[in-house]
Design a protein around this motif. Structure first.
Motif, short mmCIF file in Angstrom:
data_model
loop_
_atom_site.label_atom_id
_atom_site.label_comp_id
_atom_site.label_asym_id
_atom_site.label_seq_id
_atom_site.Cartn_x
_atom_site.Cartn_y
_atom_site.Cartn_z
N LEU A 158 6.68 -51.05 -15.46
CA LEU A 158 6.23 -49.85 -14.74
C LEU A 158 6.79 -49.81 -13.32
O LEU A 158 7.23 -48.76 -12.85
CB LEU A 158 4.71 -49.80 -14.68
CG LEU A 158 4.00 -49.26 -15.91
CD1 LEU A 158 2.52 -49.55 -15.84
CD2 LEU A 158 4.24 -47.77 -16.04
N LEU A 159 6.76 -50.94 -12.64
CA LEU A 159 7.25 -50.98 -11.25
C LEU A 159 8.75 -50.71 -11.20
O LEU A 159 9.23 -49.99 -10.31
CB LEU A 159 6.91 -52.33 -10.61
CG LEU A 159 5.41 -52.58 -10.39
CD1 LEU A 159 5.17 -54.02 -9.97
CD2 LEU A 159 4.81 -51.61 -9.39
N SER A 160 9.49 -51.27 -12.15
CA SER A 160 10.94 -51.02 -12.21
C SER A 160 11.23 -49.54 -12.43
O SER A 160 12.14 -48.97 -11.83
CB SER A 160 11.58 -51.85 -13.33
OG SER A 160 11.42 -53.22 -13.06
N GLU A 161 10.42 -48.93 -13.28
CA GLU A 161 10.54 -47.50 -13.56
C GLU A 161 10.31 -46.69 -12.27
O GLU A 161 11.04 -45.74 -11.98
CB GLU A 161 9.47 -47.14 -14.60
CG GLU A 161 9.73 -45.92 -15.42
CD GLU A 161 8.63 -45.73 -16.45
OE1 GLU A 161 7.85 -44.76 -16.29
OE2 GLU A 161 8.54 -46.54 -17.41
N LEU A 162 9.31 -47.10 -11.50
CA LEU A 162 8.99 -46.40 -10.25
C LEU A 162 10.14 -46.48 -9.25
O LEU A 162 10.38 -45.52 -8.51
CB LEU A 162 7.73 -46.97 -9.62
CG LEU A 162 6.42 -46.46 -10.22
CD1 LEU A 162 5.27 -47.35 -9.81
CD2 LEU A 162 6.17 -45.02 -9.79
N LYS B 103 8.49 -54.89 -3.05
CA LYS B 103 7.90 -56.17 -2.64
C LYS B 103 7.04 -56.76 -3.75
O LYS B 103 7.09 -57.96 -4.02
CB LYS B 103 7.04 -55.99 -1.38
CG LYS B 103 7.84 -55.82 -0.11
CD LYS B 103 6.90 -55.61 1.07
CE LYS B 103 7.67 -55.20 2.33
NZ LYS B 103 6.79 -54.70 3.37
N THR B 104 6.22 -55.92 -4.36
CA THR B 104 5.35 -56.38 -5.45
C THR B 104 6.19 -56.91 -6.60
O THR B 104 5.90 -57.96 -7.16
CB THR B 104 4.43 -55.23 -5.92
OG1 THR B 104 3.66 -54.77 -4.82
CG2 THR B 104 3.50 -55.69 -7.04
N LEU B 105 7.24 -56.17 -6.95
CA LEU B 105 8.12 -56.58 -8.04
C LEU B 105 8.77 -57.92 -7.72
O LEU B 105 8.82 -58.80 -8.59
CB LEU B 105 9.17 -55.49 -8.26
CG LEU B 105 9.94 -55.47 -9.57
CD1 LEU B 105 9.00 -55.50 -10.75
CD2 LEU B 105 10.82 -54.24 -9.62
N ASN B 106 9.23 -58.10 -6.51
CA ASN B 106 9.85 -59.37 -6.11
C ASN B 106 8.86 -60.53 -6.19
O ASN B 106 9.23 -61.65 -6.54
CB ASN B 106 10.46 -59.28 -4.71
CG ASN B 106 11.71 -58.43 -4.68
OD1 ASN B 106 12.38 -58.27 -5.70
ND2 ASN B 106 12.01 -57.86 -3.54
N ASN B 107 7.60 -60.26 -5.85
CA ASN B 107 6.57 -61.30 -5.91
C ASN B 107 6.23 -61.70 -7.34
O ASN B 107 5.72 -62.79 -7.58
CB ASN B 107 5.30 -60.86 -5.17
CG ASN B 107 5.49 -60.85 -3.67
OD1 ASN B 107 6.35 -61.54 -3.13
ND2 ASN B 107 4.69 -60.04 -3.00
N VAL C 110 7.99 -45.54 1.78
CA VAL C 110 7.01 -46.60 2.05
C VAL C 110 6.45 -47.14 0.74
O VAL C 110 6.33 -48.36 0.55
CB VAL C 110 5.87 -46.07 2.96
CG1 VAL C 110 4.77 -47.11 3.12
CG2 VAL C 110 6.42 -45.67 4.32
N ILE C 111 6.12 -46.24 -0.17
CA ILE C 111 5.61 -46.65 -1.48
C ILE C 111 6.68 -47.43 -2.23
O ILE C 111 6.41 -48.48 -2.82
CB ILE C 111 5.13 -45.42 -2.30
CG1 ILE C 111 3.93 -44.77 -1.61
CG2 ILE C 111 4.79 -45.83 -3.74
CD1 ILE C 111 3.49 -43.46 -2.22
N LYS C 112 7.92 -46.93 -2.18
CA LYS C 112 9.02 -47.61 -2.87
C LYS C 112 9.19 -49.03 -2.34
O LYS C 112 9.41 -49.98 -3.09
CB LYS C 112 10.31 -46.80 -2.72
CG LYS C 112 11.41 -47.25 -3.66
CD LYS C 112 12.60 -46.29 -3.64
CE LYS C 112 12.49 -45.31 -4.78
NZ LYS C 112 13.71 -44.58 -5.05
#
Length: 95
Positions: A70-74, A89-93, A82-84
């Motif tokens: 989902l995050l990759s899709e976003l 950051k979340t995806l990297n974590n 800012v959201i991106k």
């Protein structure tokens, strides 16, 4: 609960479903939150808030694979910078 009353009258009212999902997250009910956000995406598969909420619910439920998808899709979408950045950051974590 006003949100429940709204949903009783208009079961597909996206703002109310999103709010219920966010409230479920705040109270630590991530399984319920995920169901709400899935409902949002069933009604509007392009809903950014729904995707973000579902991704973070998945993270809390230990479902990193679905969250990453989902995050990759976003990241591919035209969303607020800012959201991106937060999504990135979340995806990297998660890696």
């Amino acid at each position: 609960n006003i949100l429940r009353e709204v949903l009783d009258k208009q079961p597909n009212y996206l703002p109310a479903i999103l709010s219920m999902g966010k409230l479920s997250m705040q109270s630590g009910q991530f399984d319920k939150a995920a169901e709400r956000f899935k409902e949002v995406l069933r009604l509007d598969k392009t809903n950014v808030d729904g995707k973000i909420g579902l991704a973070y619910s998945y993270i809390e439920l230990g479902n990193a694979v679905e969250a990453k998808a989902l995050l990759s899709e976003l990241l591919e979408e035209d969303i607020d910078a800012v959201i991106k950045d937060e999504v990135r950051k979340t995806l990297n974590n998660l890696k």
